[in-house]
Design an enzyme around this catalytic site. Structure first.
Site, short mmCIF file in Angstrom:
data_model
loop_
_atom_site.label_atom_id
_atom_site.label_comp_id
_atom_site.label_asym_id
_atom_site.label_seq_id
_atom_site.Cartn_x
_atom_site.Cartn_y
_atom_site.Cartn_z
N HIS A 10 -8.72 -0.32 -2.51
CA HIS A 10 -6.98 -0.93 -3.98
C HIS A 10 -5.94 0.27 -2.87
O HIS A 10 -5.05 -0.23 -2.56
CB HIS A 10 -7.15 -1.25 -5.55
CG HIS A 10 -5.60 -1.30 -5.83
ND1 HIS A 10 -5.50 -2.40 -6.27
CD2 HIS A 10 -4.40 -0.87 -5.61
CE1 HIS A 10 -4.02 -2.24 -6.49
NE2 HIS A 10 -3.99 -1.77 -6.43
N GLU A 11 -5.78 1.59 -3.37
CA GLU A 11 -5.04 2.38 -3.00
C GLU A 11 -4.88 2.50 -1.24
O GLU A 11 -3.90 2.59 -0.40
CB GLU A 11 -5.56 3.50 -3.46
CG GLU A 11 -5.48 3.78 -4.89
CD GLU A 11 -4.60 3.49 -5.74
OE1 GLU A 11 -3.21 3.77 -5.06
OE2 GLU A 11 -4.82 3.20 -6.55
N HIS B 137 -2.38 0.07 0.03
CA HIS B 137 -1.23 0.73 -0.59
C HIS B 137 -0.74 1.25 0.91
O HIS B 137 0.32 1.06 1.79
CB HIS B 137 -0.93 1.24 -1.85
CG HIS B 137 -0.92 0.77 -2.90
ND1 HIS B 137 0.02 -0.83 -2.71
CD2 HIS B 137 -1.66 -0.35 -3.73
CE1 HIS B 137 -0.45 -1.20 -4.04
NE2 HIS B 137 -1.24 -0.32 -4.50
#
Length: 145
Positions: free
Chosen positions: A64-65, A68
């Site tokens: 998820h990170e 980004h």
């Protein structure tokens, strides 16, 4: 293996792109699994996620990170609301939301007498002052056991 090395390994394996910055643990994170800092590109992760939910869930949070991270440096939409972020997150099987931690539990439960809406709180509230946010009914405290 350090956290930064682990994130680099996940980045290459799941995205096919290198992670060129630092990753670190941040014990102060309470409700989130991790954070991406666009200013300098580093990532922070919540160690409690790994302790309570295991490596599989933690790897999904790393993905998820990294979504980004990679979208930001490619100049694409890297926020949760952006379509590019949602599509990349689906492709790499990342978690949309961090799972709730056991260490983050409410101590007080309040129920509206009128509509039945439940409110979990860590701190007590003054029942003479506060009312239900939905219907403005009176709240009562239920014992948490």
């Amino acid at each position: 293996m350090t956290l930064t090395d682990y994130v680099r390994e996940v980045s290459l394996a799941d995205f096919g792109k290198p992670f060129k910055h630092q990753a670190s643990w941040n014990r102060r994170l309470r409700t989130t699994g991790g954070r991406f800092f666009p200013k300098d590109g580093h990532l922070d992760f919540n160690p409690k996620i790994l302790e309570e939910h295991g490596e599989t869930v933690f790897r999904q949070i790393v993905r998820h990170e990294l979504c980004h991270y990679h979208l930001y440096f490619e100049g694409l939409g890297f926020r949760h609301k952006d379509q590019a972020f949602k599509e990349l997150l689906d492709q790499v099987d990342g978690l949309r939301y961090a799972p709730r931690l056991q260490s983050h539990q409410a101590n007080y439960l309040y129920i509206c007498q009128h509509c039945g809406q439940a409110y979990d709180r860590k701190r007590p509230i003054n029942l003479a002052v506060f009312a239900c946010g939905r219907c403005h009914g009176r709240l009562i405290e239920k014992n948490q056991s």
